[in-house]
Scaffold this motif. Structure first.
Motif, PDB file in Angstrom:
ATOM      1  N   ASN A  32       0.820  -1.210   0.000  1.00 21.62           N
ATOM      2  CA  ASN A  32       0.000   0.000   0.000  1.00 21.62           C
ATOM      3  C   ASN A  32       0.852   1.258   0.000  1.00 21.62           C
ATOM      4  N   LEU A  33       1.974   1.208   0.694  1.00 15.96           N
ATOM      5  CA  LEU A  33       2.864   2.372   0.731  1.00 15.96           C
ATOM      6  C   LEU A  33       3.424   2.673  -0.654  1.00 15.96           C
ATOM      7  N   ILE A  34       3.835   1.641  -1.371  1.00 16.43           N
ATOM      8  CA  ILE A  34       4.429   1.837  -2.708  1.00 16.43           C
ATOM      9  C   ILE A  34       3.456   2.545  -3.642  1.00 16.43           C
ATOM     10  N   TRP A  35       2.209   2.069  -3.685  1.00 15.11           N
ATOM     11  CA  TRP A  35       1.256   2.675  -4.613  1.00 15.11           C
ATOM     12  C   TRP A  35       0.713   4.000  -4.098  1.00 15.11           C
ATOM     13  N   SER A  36       0.718   4.164  -2.777  1.00 18.26           N
ATOM     14  CA  SER A  36       0.360   5.463  -2.216  1.00 18.26           C
ATOM     15  C   SER A  36       1.387   6.517  -2.622  1.00 18.26           C
ATOM     16  N   ILE A  37       2.663   6.131  -2.564  1.00 19.94           N
ATOM     17  CA  ILE A  37       3.734   7.044  -2.970  1.00 19.94           C
ATOM     18  C   ILE A  37       3.575   7.442  -4.433  1.00 19.94           C
ATOM     19  N   PHE A  38       3.301   6.452  -5.291  1.00 16.66           N
ATOM     20  CA  PHE A  38       3.191   6.751  -6.721  1.00 16.66           C
ATOM     21  C   PHE A  38       2.026   7.696  -7.006  1.00 16.66           C
ATOM     22  N   ALA A  39       0.869   7.411  -6.394  1.00 21.96           N
ATOM     23  CA  ALA A  39      -0.298   8.266  -6.625  1.00 21.96           C
ATOM     24  C   ALA A  39      -0.069   9.665  -6.082  1.00 21.96           C
ATOM     25  N   GLU A  40       0.548   9.752  -4.908  1.00 23.46           N
ATOM     26  CA  GLU A  40       0.830  11.072  -4.335  1.00 23.46           C
ATOM     27  C   GLU A  40       1.877  11.806  -5.158  1.00 23.46           C
ATOM     28  N   HIS A  41       2.835  11.054  -5.681  1.00 18.36           N
ATOM     29  CA  HIS A  41       3.874  11.622  -6.538  1.00 18.36           C
ATOM     30  C   HIS A  41       3.251  12.323  -7.750  1.00 18.36           C
ATOM     31  N   VAL A  42       2.312  11.649  -8.409  1.00 16.08           N
ATOM     32  CA  VAL A  42       1.635  12.249  -9.559  1.00 16.08           C
ATOM     33  C   VAL A  42       0.817  13.461  -9.112  1.00 16.08           C
ATOM     34  N   GLY A  43       0.186  13.357  -7.935  1.00 16.28           N
ATOM     35  CA  GLY A  43      -0.576  14.489  -7.414  1.00 16.28           C
ATOM     36  C   GLY A  43       0.291  15.718  -7.206  1.00 16.28           C
ATOM     37  N   PHE A  44       1.469  15.525  -6.628  1.00 19.42           N
ATOM     38  CA  PHE A  44       2.384  16.651  -6.426  1.00 19.42           C
ATOM     39  C   PHE A  44       2.831  17.239  -7.762  1.00 19.42           C
TER      40      PHE A  44
END
Length: 474
Positions: A32-44
């Motif tokens: 969950n952390l890995i995909w949370s990071i990716f989604a947040e990365h795109v958000g930023f």
């Protein structure tokens, strides 16, 4: 034992259960952390897209001057700060996985609007401001992502996990700037639509990854009532204030750095295309190093305490701001372009502020769950599960609120920089005097509230001198 329903919902999650954590939970949390990071990365990235777009907007074509561009990068920061309040409670309301999918897909709106408006230079400034405001949707992703990951990890690992999640998300800022640099270097500053097209693909990947690999937590609790309760504690307001100095500095400088560099290179006689390329070659370094520093700030805080790390960080930021002020003062006296030595000092000071703000971001986000964990342990009439649930709910709520207040610091930075450039000095020096003074205040507040005396340490609950021990089941 955790049970996973067909809707990818884990009905009961206890991150503090050491046996369950070591057997299965740590692997679930990591996924969950890995995909949370990716989604947040795109958000930023989408949140900061206008810090790149302004490099594609020569004044003679788009008719927007430097002062107007500072507002264009400030308005997404303001909207993003406001969006963090509802985004904080969304994971508990809709499920962390479900909201990650929705929040990723919402990023299609500002990206498509930016793609449309950048191809029409004759568009009014008001329309540009409205489109830029929609990029603020990306700023909300941070709050929901951090609240969600906070629920997955045990207290002893929150500093590293939250720092990694936030740092990986923050890297979205330098990555989109690198994408902009590559486009400018290969096509020149005339093809912003390429940047938008790349992110349309990444948005789809983030939503798909969240749908396939993330989970909802059935016992996750965080709502506006929890936020109101968290704000009853004075330390919640102190942490929100300190986050203005750390994250506010990071996001504000991230959005403004390229524009400040472009102004300096234009003053040095470069053409608009050359100035854009020169600025883009340097601008991504600050956000990149600041993002990388964030998880290490959290990990260091896991070992020696967030209060100490935060204090040392603000003291160092005072000196870094002093470097920029000194370089700017020499630039003012020459009444022209800075020399190579002055530009080097200017960039070094800026980069140091980025790195330090990243470290401070990690340390302050370690402090938040520690505070509520200690307050929960003081309640002898509660069971362990009740203490864990309350601490997780309070810290999750405050993470979102502090993130919103901290993001306002980014607005403050861009507005102050704009005022400094339109003043008689026509440089950023006056702005950095203001920032330096603010860091002094932050350092004093950190020392006074969290480190002044041992009783103050106990009152805040910050584990300053020792790491958090694992919680065992009984």
């Amino acid at each position: 034992m955790n049970t996973l329903s067909r809707t990818r919902t884990i009905e009961h999650w206890d991150a503090e259960d050491v046996e369950a954590w070591e057997s299965t939970n740590k692997h679930i949390a990591k996924r969950n952390l890995i995909w949370s990071i990716f989604a947040e990365h795109v958000g930023f990235s989408v949140w900061s897209i206008w810090s790149v777009m302004v490099l594609f907007m020569p004044q003679d074509i788009y008719r927007i001057d430097a002062a107007g561009k500072f507002y264009l990068v400030a308005i997404p920061t303001l909207v993003g700060a406001a969006m963090r309040i509802p985004y904080t409670v969304a994971p508990a309301k809709f499920g962390g996985r479900n909201w990650t999918i929705v929040s990723a897909l919402l990023l299609l709106i500002p990206t498509l609007m930016t793609l449309w408006v950048m191809g029409r230079p004759e568009t009014s400034y008001t329309t540009f401001m409205v489109v830029a405001a929609f990029a603020g949707l990306g700023g909300g992703n941070f709050a929901s992502s951090m609240t969600n990951i906070n629920a997955f990890y045990p207290q002893r690992l929150k500093g590293w996990a939250l720092g990694l999640n936030a740092g990986g998300g923050n890297i979205g800022v330098p990555v989109i700037q690198l994408v902009g640099l590559l486009v400018i270097a290969t096509v020149s500053n005339t093809a912003p639509e390429i940047v938008c097209a790349i992110y349309l693909v990444l948005i789809g990947a983030a939503a798909l990854g969240a749908a396939l690999y993330m989970d909802n937590l059935g016992n996750q609790r965080s709502n506006l009532g929890a936020m109101a309760e968290a704000l009853r504690f004075k330390h919640s307001w102190v942490m929100s204030f300190l986050y203005i100095g750390t994250f506010g500095s990071f996001i504000g400088f991230s959005f403004a750095f390229g524009q400040v560099l472009q102004i300096n290179f234009l003053a040095a006689g470069d053409s608009p295309a050359q100035a854009s390329l020169q600025a883009a070659q340097i601008a991504f370094l600050g956000p990149l190093l600041g993002s990388v520093a964030r998880p290490f700030g959290g990990k260091l805080s896991d070992r020696i305490g967030g209060g100490k790390v935060t204090l040392y960080t603000f003291v160092a930021m005072i000196f870094a701001a002093g470097i920029v002020v000194t370089a700017g003062m020499f630039d003012d006296r020459t009444a022209g372009a800075a020399t190579d030595g002055q530009m080097i000092a200017y960039v070094v000071g800026f980069i140091a502020l980025f790195i330090l703000s990243g470290i401070g971001n990690g340390s302050t986000y370690k402090m938040i769950p520690s505070i509520f964990e200690a307050k929960a342990q003081g309640r002898t009439d509660w069971t362990r599960s009740e203490k864990t649930a309350w601490s997780r709910s309070m810290s999750g709520a405050l993470i979102g609120f502090a993130g919103a207040i901290g993001a306002l610091g980014g607005v403050f930075i861009n507005v102050v920089l704009r005022a400094s450039y339109v003043s008689d000095a026509k440089s950023a020096t006056n702005a950095f005097w203001v920032f330096l003074g603010f860091y002094v205040v932050c350092a004093v507040v950190t020392w006074f509230v969290f480190l002044r005396i041992q009783t103050a340490r106990a009152g805040t609950g910050e584990q300053i001198d020792r790491a958090q021990a694992p919680v065992t089941t009984t």
